[in-house]
Design a protein around this motif. Structure first.
Motif, mmCIF file in Angstrom:
data_model
loop_
_atom_site.group_PDB
_atom_site.id
_atom_site.type_symbol
_atom_site.label_atom_id
_atom_site.label_comp_id
_atom_site.label_asym_id
_atom_site.label_seq_id
_atom_site.Cartn_x
_atom_site.Cartn_y
_atom_site.Cartn_z
ATOM 1 N N ILE A 1 3.339 -9.751 -5.558
ATOM 2 C CA ILE A 1 2.104 -9.661 -6.350
ATOM 3 C C ILE A 1 2.024 -8.329 -7.080
ATOM 4 C CG2 ILE A 1 -0.407 -9.522 -6.197
ATOM 5 C CD1 ILE A 1 -0.264 -11.561 -3.927
ATOM 6 N N SER A 2 2.412 -7.241 -6.423
ATOM 7 C CA SER A 2 2.278 -5.918 -7.057
ATOM 8 C C SER A 2 3.599 -5.159 -7.140
ATOM 9 C CB SER A 2 1.262 -5.076 -6.288
ATOM 10 O OG SER A 2 1.704 -4.894 -4.951
ATOM 11 N N THR A 3 4.675 -5.769 -6.665
ATOM 12 C CA THR A 3 5.979 -5.111 -6.722
ATOM 13 C C THR A 3 6.898 -5.883 -7.661
ATOM 14 O OG1 THR A 3 5.744 -4.322 -4.447
ATOM 15 C CG2 THR A 3 7.957 -4.312 -5.384
ATOM 16 N N LYS A 4 7.491 -5.188 -8.606
ATOM 17 C CA LYS A 4 8.388 -5.822 -9.566
ATOM 18 C C LYS A 4 9.715 -6.120 -8.898
ATOM 19 C CE LYS A 4 10.563 -5.180 -14.078
ATOM 20 N NZ LYS A 4 10.785 -4.243 -15.212
ATOM 21 N N ILE B 1 16.429 5.695 -4.006
ATOM 22 C CA ILE B 1 15.761 6.133 -2.780
ATOM 23 C C ILE B 1 14.570 5.233 -2.464
ATOM 24 C CG2 ILE B 1 14.440 7.996 -1.731
ATOM 25 C CD1 ILE B 1 16.246 9.976 -3.138
ATOM 26 N N GLU B 2 13.731 4.962 -3.467
ATOM 27 C CA GLU B 2 12.579 4.093 -3.248
ATOM 28 C C GLU B 2 13.025 2.681 -2.886
ATOM 29 O OE1 GLU B 2 9.294 4.631 -3.119
ATOM 30 O OE2 GLU B 2 9.786 6.767 -3.208
ATOM 31 N N ALA B 3 14.079 2.204 -3.554
ATOM 32 C CA ALA B 3 14.580 0.853 -3.274
ATOM 33 C C ALA B 3 15.063 0.729 -1.838
ATOM 34 C CB ALA B 3 15.695 0.495 -4.246
ATOM 35 N N LEU C 1 0.811 -1.219 0.000
ATOM 36 C CA LEU C 1 0.000 0.000 0.000
ATOM 37 C C LEU C 1 0.846 1.272 0.000
ATOM 38 C CD1 LEU C 1 -2.858 -0.972 2.517
ATOM 39 C CD2 LEU C 1 -3.017 -0.768 0.026
ATOM 40 N N VAL C 2 2.006 1.252 0.633
ATOM 41 C CA VAL C 2 2.797 2.480 0.778
ATOM 42 C C VAL C 2 3.971 2.560 -0.186
ATOM 43 C CG1 VAL C 2 2.153 2.705 3.207
ATOM 44 C CG2 VAL C 2 4.242 1.488 2.604
ATOM 45 N N SER C 3 4.246 1.487 -0.920
ATOM 46 C CA SER C 3 5.402 1.501 -1.821
ATOM 47 C C SER C 3 4.957 1.517 -3.276
ATOM 48 C CB SER C 3 6.296 0.286 -1.549
ATOM 49 O OG SER C 3 5.606 -0.917 -1.838
ATOM 50 N N ARG C 4 5.874 1.887 -4.143
ATOM 51 C CA ARG C 4 5.603 1.910 -5.566
ATOM 52 C C ARG C 4 5.814 0.516 -6.153
ATOM 53 N NH1 ARG C 4 9.215 6.804 -7.791
ATOM 54 N NH2 ARG C 4 9.124 5.370 -9.588
ATOM 55 N N GLY C 5 5.112 0.229 -7.232
ATOM 56 C CA GLY C 5 5.239 -1.072 -7.876
ATOM 57 C C GLY C 5 6.620 -1.337 -8.422
ATOM 58 N N ASP C 6 7.344 -0.275 -8.801
ATOM 59 C CA ASP C 6 8.704 -0.462 -9.311
ATOM 60 C C ASP C 6 9.737 -0.006 -8.289
ATOM 61 O OD1 ASP C 6 8.165 2.202 -9.317
ATOM 62 O OD2 ASP C 6 8.841 2.566 -11.374
#
Length: 768
Positions: free
Chosen positions: A628-631, A558-560, A546-551
């Motif tokens: 399921i939703s994160t690459k 930074i996201e990683a 819910l709080v993270s990006r799919g990629d």
């Protein structure tokens, strides 16, 4: 009423070595035995007259046959010896003859005292005719069967070689001894050699082996024992002797020193001065040899509540009985001890479904599995209603009659007369030791509650101590009794100690298997808790999605880092939360099992194995939901990235498990362990290397933090340095996409897991 007979009175007026201590209700008397037959019953013409209405007019008689005293039941009358009904039985020193009313449970006991009649009673005569090529000796399916838990199934062989019998040990768990010396391989026998197997002594006379069983021959002597902590004296110098098959209660008000005395007697917390001996052997110096002789039931339950009675006893039996005990023999042993404590009908119930009294009896059954000769119980009647208390006391009386020496602490005095003796304490001083009723007579009290009231008055303990010291009871039970104690154990007794101590030399690998199976069973038995633990992973996974990006793991550094940080710390948190309460919540069970020979290493390792399996499932659920939703990256350093990330979360979880076990071993209660969890989890956030820069001392501290190594490993797997990043973010060598970095991070997690496990192991060893 019983005919009054003075202490030491003889039937014919003469003195004799053999005597009978008759205990009926409030009356205790001692009758010397002569060569004539003595009748026992309600009829006035009997030599020993009993007053209970349920006793037959002529209930039994004592007769001297071939130099030995026999107890003989009259027709239609019931006589119990060693807990079993007998018609004609030879008496040996310390034997307890009981006449019991089947309706009310009331009983009259008569203790046979004769130093010339050894408590080592003949069991069987085995023919060993010269020329017989082979006779096997074992617990079952042997030519010579010695049915006792310490005897291996195929224990030894008796061979005929060159005109002599040769005894060969068959690698038995507890050893074969001849004249006190352990047989290594084979040994030629000579007439009058004493062969010792289990609790049996087999006297060889050339063409036979006469078997003797030493069960029930435990004498406990304490000489001037005291306990001090600093300047505070918890127990004043105390001397007392407890003879075989006696049932003794330690009584007194709160804070009187009852538990201090009991734990000093059983070696649980040793006296700071004085000496405790078992059959003349120093208990403290040879404690390992006596662990199997001693059973100890603390106030708290010593069994896992989520198991059924049958399963809990099964696991306890596997840990305490010899390795070659078959499943069928274990089942028989469990059935026997449940019958002894009258819990057969409740064998299928979970322990947490039993009443307090029933749980106490199951705890006693657990101790009886290893057939202890000396049984200590700390307030077994606490919290029981009068009916259950009486039932438990009757059970303990029967156990004493069947050949065990029993010592218990109790505040309840309604059924105290079932005991042979009481040790009354006040302010750490022994103010009385002897038969219960004689205490009332000595101190002029109508009943035991009156004694408790008087002892609370200032100065009374010193007055009582002085009065008791000048009494005939003190002379008889504190002066004369200890004088009869053996100065040192016999050669046979020392061999028996060594043989019984070998029972606990079970392999650590076997203990590990038993403990692992038990822990798995415990985990599946508590299904609600298991479900909550498993649900943690998918719930956290959903929140991360819910709080993270799919990629998030492939688009930018930074996201990683955010997602890597959460995955790494979550793995550690799984391990810590799963394990932080697992040792301290069963502290009572562990404490008793450690006394019974459980090794700390297999115990800690069994926890680590089962919890690792749990973390593996949790990690799979977590990474499965996130994927399921994160690459995820297509490839890792050496394997698919998804698998390497999964392995990293598992490794972080294992390190967390070890850290949690360390916390659990240090904490004295589950509540304290819970309060320590934030102290070990917050550093996982602070020193992971994501939120704060780590330099100098903080970088060194981070080597102890599992989240730091997990972050390094995952950053290497996703090749974080090659992801897009703001210009101010430099390349970080510790995250290099190389096998050396990944393996170093995994190695760090493994080293932390080993290190924390060793700390937990050492902590438990220190508490031994």
């Amino acid at each position: 009423m019983c005919r009054p007979v003075a202490v030491h009175e003889t039937v014919d007026g003469s003195k004799g070595n053999a005597r009978l201590e008759v205990r009926e209700a409030a009356d205790t008397r001692e009758v010397a035995l002569t060569t004539s037959a003595l009748s026992i019953g309600r009829a006035p013409e009997c030599e020993i007259v009993l007053g209970a209405a349920w006793v037959a007019a002529r209930h039994a008689r004592l007769a001297l046959v071939a130099g030995a005293h026999h107890v003989i039941a009259e027709r239609g009358a019931r006589v119990m010896l060693g807990g079993h009904e007998v018609v004609d039985a030879v008496l040996h020193d310390g034997d307890v003859v009981a006449l019991r009313d089947p309706g009310t449970g009331a009983e009259i006991t008569m203790v046979y005292r004769n130093p010339q009649a050894s408590r080592i009673a003949p069991v069987h005569h085995f023919a060993t005719p010269p020329g017989t090529p082979l006779l096997t000796i074992g617990r079952t399916s042997a030519d010579i069967v010695l049915d006792q838990a310490l005897v291996s199934r195929h224990h030894a062989d008796l061979l005929w070689e060159d005109g002599h019998h040769v005894l060969r040990d068959m690698h038995s768990a507890n050893g074969t001894f001849v004249n006190g010396v352990r047989v290594e391989g084979s040994r030629k026998l000579a007439p009058h050699d004493v062969v010792q197997i289990g609790t049996f002594r087999l006297t060889y006379d050339g063409d036979s082996l006469d078997s003797y069983d030493q069960r029930g021959a435990i004498r406990l002597d304490a000489t001037a024992i005291e306990r001090k902590i600093g300047d505070k004296q918890l127990l004043a110098p105390t001397t007392l002797s407890i003879e075989p098959c006696e049932f003794v209660a330690i009584v007194g008000g709160s804070g009187a020193g009852k538990s201090t005395l009991m734990t000093a007697l059983c070696g649980f917390n040793r006296a700071s001065a004085g000496r405790v001996t078992i059959n003349g052997d120093d208990l403290y110096a040879g404690y390992d040899a006596y662990r199997s002789v001693i059973g100890y039931v603390p106030q708290d339950d010593i069994l896992h509540h989520t198991l059924t009675v049958e399963r809990a006893l099964h696991h306890a039996a596997k840990l305490r009985l010899p390795a070659d005990t078959t499943p069928g023999e274990i089942d028989v042993r469990i059935a026997t001890v449940l019958d002894q404590v009258e819990m057969t009908d409740h064998s299928k119930k979970r322990i947490d479904q039993l009443s307090g009294g029933q749980r106490k009896r199951v705890s006693i059954a657990c101790e009886l599995l290893a057939d202890p000769l000396l049984l200590f119980l700390d307030e077994p009647t606490s919290g029981l209603d009068p009916g259950l208390e009486r039932k438990l006391m009757i059970t303990l009386r029967k156990l004493a009659d069947s050949g065990r020496t029993i010592v218990l602490i109790t505040h309840a005095t309604a059924n105290i007369r079932m005991c042979d003796h009481i040790a009354f304490l006040a302010e750490g001083k022994l103010v009385y030791f002897g038969p219960p009723q004689q205490a009332l007579q000595l101190f002029g009290a109508a009943d035991f509650p009156d004694l408790y009231e008087e002892v609370e008055e200032p100065g009374k303990p010193d007055e009582w101590t002085a009065r008791y010291g000048a009494s005939l009871q003190h002379q008889k039970y504190v002066v004369e009794r200890p004088a009869r104690a053996p100065a040192m154990p016999s050669v046979e007794q020392r061999a028996e100690n060594e043989r019984r101590s070998k029972t606990f030399a079970q392999s650590r690998l076997r203990q590990l298997g038993i403990l692992t199976r038990r822990y798995l069973e415990l985990m599946f038995a508590d299904r609600k808790n298991l479900a909550l633990l498993l649900l943690q992973a998918p719930i956290i996974g959903v929140l991360l999605v819910l709080v993270s990006r799919g990629d998030g793991l492939t688009s930018g550094r930074i996201e990683a880092k955010k997602l890597i940080f959460m995955l790494a710390t979550t793995g550690v948190w799984f391990g810590v939360i799963n394990s932080a309460r697992e040792i301290c919540k069963e502290a009572n069970v562990l404490r008793r099992e450690r006394l019974a020979g459980l090794h700390a290493g297999p115990y800690v390792l069994s926890k680590l194995i089962v919890l690792t399996l749990l973390v593996m499932v949790q990690a799979a659920l977590l990474i499965g939901v996130v994927a399921i939703s994160t690459k995820l990256p297509a490839s890792g350093v050496m394997m698919p990235a998804s698998f390497e990330i999964y392995l990293t979360i598992v490794a972080a979880g294992v390190a967390g498990i070890s850290l949690g076990l360390c916390v659990s071993a240090i904490a004295s209660s589950p509540d304290k362990a819970t309060s320590l969890i934030p102290i070990v989890l917050v550093p996982q956030v602070l020193f992971a290397g994501i939120m704060f820069g780590l330099k100098g001392p903080t970088a060194m501290i981070s080597n102890l933090v599992s989240a730091r190594a997990a972050v390094d490993a995952m950053s290497s797997i996703v090749d974080i340095n090659n992801l897009s990043a703001p210009m101010f973010m430099a390349v970080e060598p510790q995250y290099a996409h190389s096998s050396s970095v990944l393996l170093a991070a995994w190695g760090m997690l493994l080293a932390q897991a080993v290190g924390y496990s060793v700390v937990a192991w050492l902590t438990l060893r220190r508490r031994r």
